[in-house]
Design a protein around this motif. Structure first.
Motif, PDB file in Angstrom:
ATOM      1  N   LYS A   1      -0.542   0.621  17.477  1.00  0.00           N
ATOM      2  CA  LYS A   1       0.478  -0.387  17.161  1.00  0.00           C
ATOM      3  C   LYS A   1       0.490  -0.687  15.663  1.00  0.00           C
ATOM      4  O   LYS A   1       1.550  -0.885  15.063  1.00  0.00           O
ATOM      5  N   LEU A   2      -0.694  -0.682  15.053  1.00  0.00           N
ATOM      6  CA  LEU A   2      -0.790  -0.908  13.617  1.00  0.00           C
ATOM      7  C   LEU A   2      -0.014   0.158  12.843  1.00  0.00           C
ATOM      8  O   LEU A   2       0.737  -0.146  11.915  1.00  0.00           O
ATOM      9  N   VAL A   3      -0.169   1.409  13.245  1.00  0.00           N
ATOM     10  CA  VAL A   3       0.557   2.505  12.587  1.00  0.00           C
ATOM     11  C   VAL A   3       2.067   2.336  12.791  1.00  0.00           C
ATOM     12  O   VAL A   3       2.850   2.510  11.855  1.00  0.00           O
ATOM     13  N   GLU A   4       2.480   1.973  14.013  1.00  0.00           N
ATOM     14  CA  GLU A   4       3.900   1.749  14.275  1.00  0.00           C
ATOM     15  C   GLU A   4       4.461   0.669  13.348  1.00  0.00           C
ATOM     16  O   GLU A   4       5.549   0.829  12.782  1.00  0.00           O
ATOM     17  N   LEU A   5       3.729  -0.421  13.199  1.00  0.00           N
ATOM     18  CA  LEU A   5       4.184  -1.511  12.327  1.00  0.00           C
ATOM     19  C   LEU A   5       4.215  -1.084  10.864  1.00  0.00           C
ATOM     20  O   LEU A   5       5.126  -1.457  10.120  1.00  0.00           O
ATOM     21  N   MET A   6       3.228  -0.291  10.446  1.00  0.00           N
ATOM     22  CA  MET A   6       3.207   0.197   9.070  1.00  0.00           C
ATOM     23  C   MET A   6       4.422   1.065   8.786  1.00  0.00           C
ATOM     24  O   MET A   6       5.042   0.948   7.722  1.00  0.00           O
ATOM     25  N   VAL A   7       4.792   1.925   9.732  1.00  0.00           N
ATOM     26  CA  VAL A   7       5.960   2.794   9.555  1.00  0.00           C
ATOM     27  C   VAL A   7       7.239   1.966   9.588  1.00  0.00           C
ATOM     28  O   VAL A   7       8.121   2.123   8.739  1.00  0.00           O
ATOM     29  N   GLU A   8       7.337   1.046  10.545  1.00  0.00           N
ATOM     30  CA  GLU A   8       8.546   0.232  10.682  1.00  0.00           C
ATOM     31  C   GLU A   8       8.826  -0.602   9.434  1.00  0.00           C
ATOM     32  O   GLU A   8       9.974  -0.723   8.997  1.00  0.00           O
ATOM     33  N   PHE A   9       7.780  -1.167   8.842  1.00  0.00           N
ATOM     34  CA  PHE A   9       7.967  -2.047   7.694  1.00  0.00           C
ATOM     35  C   PHE A   9       7.591  -1.384   6.365  1.00  0.00           C
ATOM     36  O   PHE A   9       7.542  -2.044   5.336  1.00  0.00           O
ATOM     37  N   ASN A  10       7.332  -0.068   6.406  1.00  0.00           N
ATOM     38  CA  ASN A  10       7.056   0.728   5.206  1.00  0.00           C
ATOM     39  C   ASN A  10       5.918   0.127   4.373  1.00  0.00           C
ATOM     40  O   ASN A  10       6.032  -0.067   3.168  1.00  0.00           O
ATOM     41  N   ILE A  11       4.814  -0.151   5.042  1.00  0.00           N
ATOM     42  CA  ILE A  11       3.646  -0.737   4.396  1.00  0.00           C
ATOM     43  C   ILE A  11       2.578   0.340   4.216  1.00  0.00           C
ATOM     44  O   ILE A  11       2.167   0.986   5.175  1.00  0.00           O
ATOM     45  N   GLY A  12       2.137   0.520   2.999  1.00  0.00           N
ATOM     46  CA  GLY A  12       1.084   1.497   2.723  1.00  0.00           C
ATOM     47  C   GLY A  12       1.535   2.941   2.862  1.00  0.00           C
ATOM     48  O   GLY A  12       0.717   3.836   3.012  1.00  0.00           O
ATOM     49  N   LEU A  13       2.827   3.172   2.785  1.00  0.00           N
ATOM     50  CA  LEU A  13       3.391   4.516   2.954  1.00  0.00           C
ATOM     51  C   LEU A  13       4.308   4.855   1.787  1.00  0.00           C
ATOM     52  O   LEU A  13       4.810   3.975   1.093  1.00  0.00           O
ATOM     53  N   TYR A  14       4.518   6.131   1.592  1.00  0.00           N
ATOM     54  CA  TYR A  14       5.531   6.574   0.641  1.00  0.00           C
ATOM     55  C   TYR A  14       6.221   7.796   1.224  1.00  0.00           C
ATOM     56  O   TYR A  14       5.681   8.475   2.092  1.00  0.00           O
ATOM     57  N   THR A  15       7.436   8.044   0.780  1.00  0.00           N
ATOM     58  CA  THR A  15       8.196   9.187   1.259  1.00  0.00           C
ATOM     59  C   THR A  15       7.753  10.421   0.498  1.00  0.00           C
ATOM     60  O   THR A  15       7.843  10.476  -0.729  1.00  0.00           O
ATOM     61  N   GLU A  16       7.258  11.394   1.231  1.00  0.00           N
ATOM     62  CA  GLU A  16       6.786  12.622   0.609  1.00  0.00           C
ATOM     63  C   GLU A  16       7.915  13.634   0.455  1.00  0.00           C
ATOM     64  O   GLU A  16       8.030  14.308  -0.547  1.00  0.00           O
ATOM     65  N   GLN A  17       8.767  13.727   1.479  1.00  0.00           N
ATOM     66  CA  GLN A  17       9.829  14.720   1.427  1.00  0.00           C
ATOM     67  C   GLN A  17      10.974  14.266   2.319  1.00  0.00           C
ATOM     68  O   GLN A  17      10.757  13.666   3.369  1.00  0.00           O
ATOM     69  N   ILE A  18      12.190  14.561   1.902  1.00  0.00           N
ATOM     70  CA  ILE A  18      13.380  14.254   2.682  1.00  0.00           C
ATOM     71  C   ILE A  18      14.094  15.566   2.978  1.00  0.00           C
ATOM     72  O   ILE A  18      14.255  16.404   2.089  1.00  0.00           O
ATOM     73  N   TYR A  19      14.495  15.732   4.231  1.00  0.00           N
ATOM     74  CA  TYR A  19      15.204  16.929   4.642  1.00  0.00           C
ATOM     75  C   TYR A  19      16.682  16.615   4.812  1.00  0.00           C
ATOM     76  O   TYR A  19      17.050  15.577   5.331  1.00  0.00           O
ATOM     77  N   GLU A  20      17.519  17.550   4.349  1.00  0.00           N
ATOM     78  CA  GLU A  20      18.958  17.404   4.500  1.00  0.00           C
ATOM     79  C   GLU A  20      19.410  18.425   5.533  1.00  0.00           C
ATOM     80  O   GLU A  20      19.108  19.617   5.421  1.00  0.00           O
ATOM     81  N   ILE A  21      20.112  17.959   6.535  1.00  0.00           N
ATOM     82  CA  ILE A  21      20.583  18.836   7.606  1.00  0.00           C
ATOM     83  C   ILE A  21      22.084  19.031   7.436  1.00  0.00           C
ATOM     84  O   ILE A  21      22.842  18.068   7.352  1.00  0.00           O
ATOM     85  N   LYS A  22      22.508  20.283   7.387  1.00  0.00           N
ATOM     86  CA  LYS A  22      23.923  20.620   7.193  1.00  0.00           C
ATOM     87  C   LYS A  22      24.551  20.951   8.541  1.00  0.00           C
ATOM     88  O   LYS A  22      23.917  21.516   9.421  1.00  0.00           O
ATOM     89  N   LYS A  23      25.832  20.594   8.656  1.00  0.00           N
ATOM     90  CA  LYS A  23      26.608  20.915   9.848  1.00  0.00           C
ATOM     91  C   LYS A  23      27.978  21.389   9.386  1.00  0.00           C
ATOM     92  O   LYS A  23      28.536  20.846   8.426  1.00  0.00           O
TER      93      LYS A  23
END
Length: 99
Positions: free
Chosen positions: A68-90
């Motif tokens: 649950k702690l990890v879920e909350l960290m991801v939901e509220f972006n605590i202690g995390l950073y974005t490493e990579q963003i993927y773009e999906i083409k259609k």
């Protein structure tokens, strides 16, 4: 919104937090006259600890385990950073329609 909420955190790896630990926390809250608390652990809680908190009538204790702690960290972006963003083409089929 005006209540004091007390917090206890345990950074345990392979040890579950049992009812005795939670009872100690509840006792400490009672000693402070507190009605609400949050108990956080990086591991898990035993079934007995969970049931104990569910059956409390005079105090409200929220249990947050490692998952649950990890879920909350991801939901509220605590202690995390974005490493990579993927773009999906259609394919835009309207682009290829003849007018």
């Amino acid at each position: 919104g005006l209540d004091r909420i007390y917090l206890q955190a345990k950074r345990w790896n392979n040890t579950t937090v049992g009812r005795p630990e939670v009872q100690k926390f509840v006792g400490a809250l009672a000693g402070k006259g507190a009605m609400k608390g949050i108990f956080i652990t990086t591991s898990t809680f035993t079934k007995e600890a969970i049931i104990y908190c569910e059956n409390l009538t005079s105090q409200k204790i929220v249990l947050i385990d490692g998952n649950k702690l990890v879920e909350l960290m991801v939901e509220f972006n605590i202690g995390l950073y974005t490493e990579q963003i993927y773009e999906i083409k259609k394919i835009d089929l309207d682009y290829f329609l003849d007018d």
